[in-house]
Design a protein around this motif. Structure first.
Motif, PDB file in Angstrom:
ATOM      1  N   MET A 149       0.845  -1.221   0.000  1.00 37.20           N
ATOM      2  CA  MET A 149       0.000   0.000   0.000  1.00 37.20           C
ATOM      3  C   MET A 149       0.868   1.255   0.000  1.00 37.20           C
ATOM      4  SD  MET A 149      -3.320  -0.333   0.064  1.00 37.20           S
ATOM      5  CE  MET A 149      -4.111   0.946   0.997  1.00 37.20           C
ATOM      6  N   PRO A 150       0.652   2.182  -0.932  1.00 35.45           N
ATOM      7  CA  PRO A 150       1.457   3.407  -0.933  1.00 35.45           C
ATOM      8  C   PRO A 150       1.173   4.269   0.299  1.00 35.45           C
ATOM      9  CG  PRO A 150      -0.286   3.522  -2.600  1.00 35.45           C
ATOM     10  CD  PRO A 150      -0.348   2.161  -2.009  1.00 35.45           C
ATOM     11  N   LYS A 151       2.207   4.934   0.753  1.00 38.13           N
ATOM     12  CA  LYS A 151       2.022   5.758   1.955  1.00 38.13           C
ATOM     13  C   LYS A 151       3.043   6.894   1.993  1.00 38.13           C
ATOM     14  CE  LYS A 151       1.467   5.228   6.922  1.00 38.13           C
ATOM     15  NZ  LYS A 151       1.291   4.291   8.032  1.00 38.13           N
ATOM     16  N   LEU A 152       2.584   8.048   2.427  1.00 35.70           N
ATOM     17  CA  LEU A 152       3.488   9.181   2.654  1.00 35.70           C
ATOM     18  C   LEU A 152       3.539   9.442   4.155  1.00 35.70           C
ATOM     19  CD1 LEU A 152       5.125  11.681   1.581  1.00 35.70           C
ATOM     20  CD2 LEU A 152       2.976  12.947   1.756  1.00 35.70           C
ATOM     21  N   ILE A 153       4.749   9.466   4.708  1.00 36.63           N
ATOM     22  CA  ILE A 153       4.891   9.752   6.145  1.00 36.63           C
ATOM     23  C   ILE A 153       5.731  11.019   6.319  1.00 36.63           C
ATOM     24  CG2 ILE A 153       5.506   8.832   8.403  1.00 36.63           C
ATOM     25  CD1 ILE A 153       5.438   6.021   7.247  1.00 36.63           C
ATOM     26  N   LEU A 154       5.127  12.038   6.919  1.00 35.51           N
ATOM     27  CA  LEU A 154       5.856  13.287   7.153  1.00 35.51           C
ATOM     28  C   LEU A 154       6.591  13.165   8.486  1.00 35.51           C
ATOM     29  CD1 LEU A 154       2.828  14.081   5.791  1.00 35.51           C
ATOM     30  CD2 LEU A 154       4.225  16.087   5.347  1.00 35.51           C
ATOM     31  N   ILE A 212      -3.923  12.666  -0.867  1.00 38.42           N
ATOM     32  CA  ILE A 212      -5.301  12.416  -0.412  1.00 38.42           C
ATOM     33  C   ILE A 212      -6.223  12.259  -1.628  1.00 38.42           C
ATOM     34  CG2 ILE A 212      -7.267  13.440   0.840  1.00 38.42           C
ATOM     35  CD1 ILE A 212      -5.080  14.669   2.758  1.00 38.42           C
ATOM     36  N   GLN A 213      -5.996  13.121  -2.647  1.00 40.83           N
ATOM     37  CA  GLN A 213      -6.826  13.024  -3.860  1.00 40.83           C
ATOM     38  C   GLN A 213      -6.635  11.684  -4.572  1.00 40.83           C
ATOM     39  OE1 GLN A 213      -5.917  16.570  -6.061  1.00 40.83           O
ATOM     40  NE2 GLN A 213      -7.309  17.817  -4.821  1.00 40.83           N
ATOM     41  N   HIS A 214      -5.440  11.098  -4.424  1.00 41.42           N
ATOM     42  CA  HIS A 214      -5.162   9.806  -5.082  1.00 41.42           C
ATOM     43  C   HIS A 214      -5.354   8.628  -4.121  1.00 41.42           C
ATOM     44  CE1 HIS A 214      -3.264  12.445  -8.050  1.00 41.42           C
ATOM     45  NE2 HIS A 214      -3.355  11.429  -8.888  1.00 41.42           N
ATOM     46  N   ASN A 215      -6.044   8.877  -3.000  1.00 36.98           N
ATOM     47  CA  ASN A 215      -6.285   7.814  -2.000  1.00 36.98           C
ATOM     48  C   ASN A 215      -5.005   7.188  -1.467  1.00 36.98           C
ATOM     49  OD1 ASN A 215      -9.063   7.898  -1.797  1.00 36.98           O
ATOM     50  ND2 ASN A 215      -9.252   6.836  -3.769  1.00 36.98           N
ATOM     51  N   VAL A 265      -1.757   9.114   4.206  1.00 31.44           N
ATOM     52  CA  VAL A 265      -0.838  10.154   4.679  1.00 31.44           C
ATOM     53  C   VAL A 265      -0.786  10.093   6.196  1.00 31.44           C
ATOM     54  CG1 VAL A 265      -0.490  12.646   4.896  1.00 31.44           C
ATOM     55  CG2 VAL A 265      -1.357  11.714   2.747  1.00 31.44           C
ATOM     56  N   GLU A 266       0.424  10.160   6.738  1.00 34.24           N
ATOM     57  CA  GLU A 266       0.563  10.180   8.194  1.00 34.24           C
ATOM     58  C   GLU A 266       1.663  11.165   8.579  1.00 34.24           C
ATOM     59  OE1 GLU A 266       1.530   6.357   9.840  1.00 34.24           O
ATOM     60  OE2 GLU A 266       1.146   7.012  11.887  1.00 34.24           O
ATOM     61  N   CYS A 267       1.344  12.059   9.492  1.00 35.16           N
ATOM     62  CA  CYS A 267       2.370  12.989   9.983  1.00 35.16           C
ATOM     63  C   CYS A 267       2.761  12.557  11.394  1.00 35.16           C
ATOM     64  CB  CYS A 267       1.824  14.415   9.991  1.00 35.16           C
ATOM     65  SG  CYS A 267       3.008  15.594  10.667  1.00 35.16           S
ATOM     66  N   LEU A 268       4.037  12.308  11.619  1.00 36.17           N
ATOM     67  CA  LEU A 268       4.491  11.942  12.964  1.00 36.17           C
ATOM     68  C   LEU A 268       4.536  13.204  13.835  1.00 36.17           C
ATOM     69  CD1 LEU A 268       7.507   9.521  12.324  1.00 36.17           C
ATOM     70  CD2 LEU A 268       5.053   9.067  12.182  1.00 36.17           C
ATOM     71  N   PRO A 269       4.254  13.070  15.130  1.00 29.77           N
ATOM     72  CA  PRO A 269       4.433  14.224  16.022  1.00 29.77           C
ATOM     73  C   PRO A 269       5.919  14.437  16.274  1.00 29.77           C
ATOM     74  CG  PRO A 269       3.622  12.327  17.255  1.00 29.77           C
ATOM     75  CD  PRO A 269       3.749  11.879  15.822  1.00 29.77           C
ATOM     76  N   GLY A 270       6.318  15.685  16.438  1.00 26.06           N
ATOM     77  CA  GLY A 270       7.743  15.938  16.684  1.00 26.06           C
ATOM     78  C   GLY A 270       8.056  17.417  16.662  1.00 26.06           C
ATOM     79  N   PRO A 271       9.352  17.755  16.515  1.00 28.87           N
ATOM     80  CA  PRO A 271       9.771  19.148  16.649  1.00 28.87           C
ATOM     81  C   PRO A 271       9.129  20.104  15.649  1.00 28.87           C
ATOM     82  CG  PRO A 271      11.667  17.679  16.614  1.00 28.87           C
ATOM     83  CD  PRO A 271      10.477  16.846  16.280  1.00 28.87           C
ATOM     84  N   THR A 272       8.831  21.288  16.158  1.00 18.40           N
ATOM     85  CA  THR A 272       8.401  22.424  15.348  1.00 18.40           C
ATOM     86  C   THR A 272       8.707  23.644  16.203  1.00 18.40           C
ATOM     87  OG1 THR A 272       6.578  23.372  14.087  1.00 18.40           O
ATOM     88  CG2 THR A 272       5.980  22.356  16.166  1.00 18.40           C
ATOM     89  N   ALA A 273       9.032  24.770  15.578  1.00 21.38           N
ATOM     90  CA  ALA A 273       9.523  25.907  16.382  1.00 21.38           C
ATOM     91  C   ALA A 273       8.409  26.633  17.138  1.00 21.38           C
ATOM     92  CB  ALA A 273      10.263  26.888  15.475  1.00 21.38           C
ATOM     93  N   PHE A 274       7.190  26.627  16.574  1.00 29.99           N
ATOM     94  CA  PHE A 274       6.187  27.503  17.188  1.00 29.99           C
ATOM     95  C   PHE A 274       5.691  27.004  18.544  1.00 29.99           C
ATOM     96  CE2 PHE A 274       3.273  24.778  14.728  1.00 29.99           C
ATOM     97  CZ  PHE A 274       2.204  24.619  15.600  1.00 29.99           C
ATOM     98  N   VAL A 275       5.742  25.698  18.803  1.00 31.03           N
ATOM     99  CA  VAL A 275       5.215  25.192  20.084  1.00 31.03           C
ATOM    100  C   VAL A 275       6.113  25.609  21.263  1.00 31.03           C
ATOM    101  CG1 VAL A 275       4.563  23.162  21.412  1.00 31.03           C
ATOM    102  CG2 VAL A 275       3.862  23.344  19.024  1.00 31.03           C
TER     103      VAL A 275
END
Ligand code: SAM
Length: 231
Positions: free
Chosen positions: A1-6, A100-103, A106-116
């Protein structure tokens, strides 16, 4: 299954990477990187040799179809930006939307970001907040300031060091010099600094020195107490 993980990466301190992020980067068929050199340094540090593919913001529209075609063959791709979470003032959104348009999952892992950390370090209310990211440099800048001045919640802005004082001055002009704010510089790095005060105090502090490094500005929301300062 294709998958994109951020996959969020460190914003300065290389220790800020989760065990899961490391596993995902190891197991992915390829890693889409905003800058393959920056990503390469991180991967070398982690001992990971997954194939890197460039994913530039300037050719984001162009790369999309090629990446979607490859994903559709059943691949799992991880995506890394130069720092922090992909999609947050960084490329990512267009690819997520296209997946998402191509079904494609998509999954984004929680982790570092500057604004938090900037928001929390500011000591300003963080129950509700507005993430503004970068302001436009010219066209539309004044309109954004007018909009921000009316917001009743803490707001978070990304800014470059050489524009910091000018932006603080413009915020002070429209919101009043007593509006509380915080400048977070070099978060997670050796010389991290969080300077809290009124806008006028911050202007005074930063006007006397050459400002370097990465910056987040956090500003108190509009409320009854600071309303009179603007008039
Ligand atoms: N994707 C990133 C995130 O999740 O925060 C943001 C990338 S954006 C291109 C870069 C901006 O984020 C910098 O100009 C600065 O405003 C902010 N930033 C990134 N790292 C930072 C740090 N260590 N300290 C303070 N601000 C930082």
């Amino acid at each position: 299954m294709p998958k994109l993980i951020l996959v969020p990466g460190p914003i300065g301190n290389l220790e800020d990477i989760t065990l899961r992020a490391i596993r995902v980067l190891k197991e992915a068929d390829a890693i889409l990187a905003e800058d393959t050199r920056t990503a390469g340094n991180l991967l070398r540090h982690l001992g990971i040799n997954t194939r890197l593919m460039p994913y530039h913001s300037f050719n984001e529209h162009k790369s999309l179809q090629k990446i979607i075609n490859e994903l559709m063959q059943g691949h799992t791709f991880a995506m890394l930006s130069d720092a922090g979470t992909p999609g947050i003032s960084d490329p990512g959104f267009l690819l997520v939307r296209e997946c998402i348009q191509h079904n494609i999952e998509v999954e984004c892992l929680p982790g570092p970001t500057a604004f938090v950390p900037a928001l929390i370090n500011s000591g300003l209310p963080c129950d509700k907040f507005w993430f503004e990211g970068f302001l436009p440099h010219k066209k539309g800048r004044q309109t954004r300031f007018k909009f921000l001045a009316t917001l009743p919640v803490t707001m978070v802005l990304y800014e470059s060091p050489h524009r910091l004082v000018k932006t603080l001055e413009q915020l002070s002009e429209i919101m009043g010099p007593d509006r509380k704010a915080c400048v977070s510089r070099e978060l997670t790095k050796v010389f991290e600094e969080n300077i809290r005060g009124s806008l006028s105090e911050l202007i005074l502090f930063y006007s006397t020195k050459a400002v370097k490094g990465e910056i987040v500005i956090t500003v108190e929301g509009h409320n009854k107490k600071n309303q009179s300062d603007e008039e």
